[in-house]
Structures are given as structure tokens and as C-alpha cells.
Motif scaffolding. Structure first.
Motif, PDB file in Angstrom:
ATOM      1  N   LYS A 264       0.844  -1.190   0.000  1.00 30.14           N
ATOM      2  CA  LYS A 264       0.000   0.000   0.000  1.00 30.14           C
ATOM      3  C   LYS A 264       0.883   1.246   0.000  1.00 30.14           C
ATOM      4  CE  LYS A 264      -3.364  -2.382   2.957  1.00 30.14           C
ATOM      5  NZ  LYS A 264      -4.101  -2.323   4.252  1.00 30.14           N
ATOM      6  N   PRO A 265       0.361   2.364  -0.482  1.00 32.01           N
ATOM      7  CA  PRO A 265       1.163   3.600  -0.453  1.00 32.01           C
ATOM      8  C   PRO A 265       1.675   3.938   0.953  1.00 32.01           C
ATOM      9  CG  PRO A 265      -0.719   3.906  -1.881  1.00 32.01           C
ATOM     10  CD  PRO A 265      -0.898   2.561  -1.228  1.00 32.01           C
ATOM     11  N   GLU A 266       0.915   3.594   1.972  1.00 32.41           N
ATOM     12  CA  GLU A 266       1.343   3.900   3.337  1.00 32.41           C
ATOM     13  C   GLU A 266       2.490   3.009   3.818  1.00 32.41           C
ATOM     14  OE1 GLU A 266      -1.784   3.299   2.269  1.00 32.41           O
ATOM     15  OE2 GLU A 266      -2.956   2.176   3.777  1.00 32.41           O
ATOM     16  N   ASP A 267       2.879   2.030   3.014  1.00 30.73           N
ATOM     17  CA  ASP A 267       4.059   1.224   3.337  1.00 30.73           C
ATOM     18  C   ASP A 267       5.345   1.908   2.884  1.00 30.73           C
ATOM     19  OD1 ASP A 267       2.165  -1.673   2.380  1.00 30.73           O
ATOM     20  OD2 ASP A 267       2.617  -0.997   4.426  1.00 30.73           O
ATOM     21  N   THR A 268       5.222   3.011   2.174  1.00 33.01           N
ATOM     22  CA  THR A 268       6.393   3.742   1.706  1.00 33.01           C
ATOM     23  C   THR A 268       7.236   4.206   2.889  1.00 33.01           C
ATOM     24  OG1 THR A 268       5.327   4.475  -0.329  1.00 33.01           O
ATOM     25  CG2 THR A 268       7.165   5.815   0.483  1.00 33.01           C
ATOM     26  N   ALA A 269       8.507   3.835   2.884  1.00 33.57           N
ATOM     27  CA  ALA A 269       9.405   4.136   4.002  1.00 33.57           C
ATOM     28  C   ALA A 269      10.791   3.594   3.671  1.00 33.57           C
ATOM     29  CB  ALA A 269       8.894   3.501   5.294  1.00 33.57           C
ATOM     30  N   VAL A 270      11.745   3.958   4.508  1.00 36.50           N
ATOM     31  CA  VAL A 270      13.042   3.289   4.494  1.00 36.50           C
ATOM     32  C   VAL A 270      12.956   2.144   5.494  1.00 36.50           C
ATOM     33  CG1 VAL A 270      15.520   3.503   4.854  1.00 36.50           C
ATOM     34  CG2 VAL A 270      14.230   5.424   3.900  1.00 36.50           C
ATOM     35  N   TYR A 271      13.331   0.963   5.049  1.00 31.41           N
ATOM     36  CA  TYR A 271      13.248  -0.238   5.879  1.00 31.41           C
ATOM     37  C   TYR A 271      14.642  -0.630   6.376  1.00 31.41           C
ATOM     38  CZ  TYR A 271       8.372  -0.910   4.648  1.00 31.41           C
ATOM     39  OH  TYR A 271       7.008  -0.749   4.521  1.00 31.41           O
ATOM     40  N   TYR A 272      14.691  -0.979   7.651  1.00 34.76           N
ATOM     41  CA  TYR A 272      15.936  -1.351   8.322  1.00 34.76           C
ATOM     42  C   TYR A 272      15.762  -2.685   9.030  1.00 34.76           C
ATOM     43  CZ  TYR A 272      16.698   3.749   8.099  1.00 34.76           C
ATOM     44  OH  TYR A 272      16.823   5.064   7.696  1.00 34.76           O
ATOM     45  N   CYS A 273      16.878  -3.368   9.229  1.00 38.15           N
ATOM     46  CA  CYS A 273      16.866  -4.535  10.107  1.00 38.15           C
ATOM     47  C   CYS A 273      17.762  -4.241  11.308  1.00 38.15           C
ATOM     48  CB  CYS A 273      17.337  -5.793   9.380  1.00 38.15           C
ATOM     49  SG  CYS A 273      19.006  -5.697   8.695  1.00 38.15           S
ATOM     50  N   ASN A 274      17.448  -4.889  12.403  1.00 37.99           N
ATOM     51  CA  ASN A 274      18.225  -4.728  13.628  1.00 37.99           C
ATOM     52  C   ASN A 274      17.717  -5.761  14.619  1.00 37.99           C
ATOM     53  OD1 ASN A 274      19.764  -3.567  15.842  1.00 37.99           O
ATOM     54  ND2 ASN A 274      19.785  -1.689  14.660  1.00 37.99           N
ATOM     55  N   THR A 275      18.333  -5.814  15.768  1.00 34.86           N
ATOM     56  CA  THR A 275      17.804  -6.684  16.817  1.00 34.86           C
ATOM     57  C   THR A 275      16.488  -6.095  17.319  1.00 34.86           C
ATOM     58  OG1 THR A 275      18.917  -5.521  18.594  1.00 34.86           O
ATOM     59  CG2 THR A 275      20.158  -7.288  17.511  1.00 34.86           C
ATOM     60  N   ARG A 276      15.782  -6.857  18.095  1.00 35.69           N
ATOM     61  CA  ARG A 276      14.488  -6.422  18.620  1.00 35.69           C
ATOM     62  C   ARG A 276      14.629  -5.178  19.491  1.00 35.69           C
ATOM     63  NH1 ARG A 276      10.775  -4.411  20.126  1.00 35.69           N
ATOM     64  NH2 ARG A 276       8.746  -5.215  20.834  1.00 35.69           N
ATOM     65  N   VAL A 277      15.802  -4.976  20.070  1.00 36.54           N
ATOM     66  CA  VAL A 277      16.018  -3.786  20.906  1.00 36.54           C
ATOM     67  C   VAL A 277      16.875  -2.737  20.206  1.00 36.54           C
ATOM     68  CG1 VAL A 277      15.697  -5.037  23.058  1.00 36.54           C
ATOM     69  CG2 VAL A 277      17.995  -4.869  22.070  1.00 36.54           C
ATOM     70  N   GLY A 278      17.245  -2.991  18.969  1.00 39.59           N
ATOM     71  CA  GLY A 278      17.942  -1.977  18.195  1.00 39.59           C
ATOM     72  C   GLY A 278      19.319  -1.618  18.714  1.00 39.59           C
ATOM     73  N   ASN A 279      20.081  -2.613  19.159  1.00 37.64           N
ATOM     74  CA  ASN A 279      21.365  -2.314  19.765  1.00 37.64           C
ATOM     75  C   ASN A 279      22.559  -2.547  18.842  1.00 37.64           C
ATOM     76  OD1 ASN A 279      21.062  -5.078  19.786  1.00 37.64           O
ATOM     77  ND2 ASN A 279      21.916  -5.388  21.815  1.00 37.64           N
ATOM     78  N   VAL A 280      22.305  -2.711  17.565  1.00 38.25           N
ATOM     79  CA  VAL A 280      23.368  -2.801  16.562  1.00 38.25           C
ATOM     80  C   VAL A 280      23.370  -1.487  15.783  1.00 38.25           C
ATOM     81  CG1 VAL A 280      24.094  -3.967  14.436  1.00 38.25           C
ATOM     82  CG2 VAL A 280      23.190  -5.309  16.354  1.00 38.25           C
ATOM     83  N   PRO A 281      24.555  -0.990  15.405  1.00 39.75           N
ATOM     84  CA  PRO A 281      24.568   0.242  14.606  1.00 39.75           C
ATOM     85  C   PRO A 281      23.652   0.111  13.389  1.00 39.75           C
ATOM     86  CG  PRO A 281      26.789  -0.298  15.294  1.00 39.75           C
ATOM     87  CD  PRO A 281      25.930  -1.456  15.713  1.00 39.75           C
TER      88      PRO A 281
END
Length: 114
Positions: free
Chosen positions: A86-103
């Protein structure tokens, strides 16, 4: 420190599909709860899907039934299959751990046109 590199984004029409990939620089996914995040212009980064070490998955309500998270530990790669975009899915997508503790990596741009 592990490095995560996202790829697979692009421009797609509404209703289309994309598969994103996240490659780790070393064996990593087996030992961590991993997630896919996205950040749209002017909005905060949000978690859209995560996968546990045991393979259980969970999704944000906005993507449930359309997105599927998976991983291949042997290839140090995690995926996000995105269907019925959907148009609302437009974004930059990232991967990381569930707590986001990797650069954070550069992410991969997904643009869905109406």
C-alpha cells in the motif's frame, strides 16, 4: 561489531510485492531476536515484524497478513516478504535486533505508488 546490510527495496505499484534482505557480516541471527523496522518521512521509526530465536514471529497490525519475516541462519540472511503493498508502506526499511542495539545500516527505500 556485526554489520547489517539491507537490500531489495524499490518502486512498486500498490498491490505489488517486494522481498527485502538483510545480510549480517557474521553468524548473528541464531542468537538474537531480530526485527524489521521502517521509517516514513516525518515519522518515528517503527517495528513492523520480529522473529525470535525459536522462529516465532509477530507483526504490527498494519502489516499483519501481508508481510512475512523469515531468516536463513546458514546464509546469515533475514528476509521480509511484502505482499499487497500500500502507499502507506512507503518508508526506508531497516533490520536490527528487537532492541535496536546494533549500529543502524543505510536501510533500503521502499516506495509504493497509488
Amino acid at each position: 561489531q556485526v554489520q547489517l546490510v539491507e537490500s531489495g527495496g524499490g518502486l512498486v505499484q500498490a498491490g505489488g510485492s517486494l522481498r527485502l534482505s538483510c545480510v549480517a557480516s557474521r553468524s548473528f541471527f541464531s542468537w538474537n531476536i531480530m526485527g524489521w523496522y521502517r521509517q516514513a518521512p516525518g515519522k518515528q521509526r517503527e517495528l513492523v515484524a520480529h522473529i525470535t530465536m525459536g522462529g516465532s514471529t509477530d507483526y504490527a497490525d498494519s502489516v499483519k497478513g501481508r508481510f512475512t519475516i523469515s531468516r536463513d541462519n546458514a546464509k546469515n540472511t533475514m528476509y521480509l516478504q511484502m505482499n499487497s503493498l500500500k502507499p502507506e508502506d512507503t518508508a526506508v526499511y531497516y533490520c536490527n535486533t528487537r532492541v535496536g542495539n546494533v549500529p543502524w545500516g543505510q536501510g533500503t527505500q521502499v516506495t509504493v505508488s497509488s
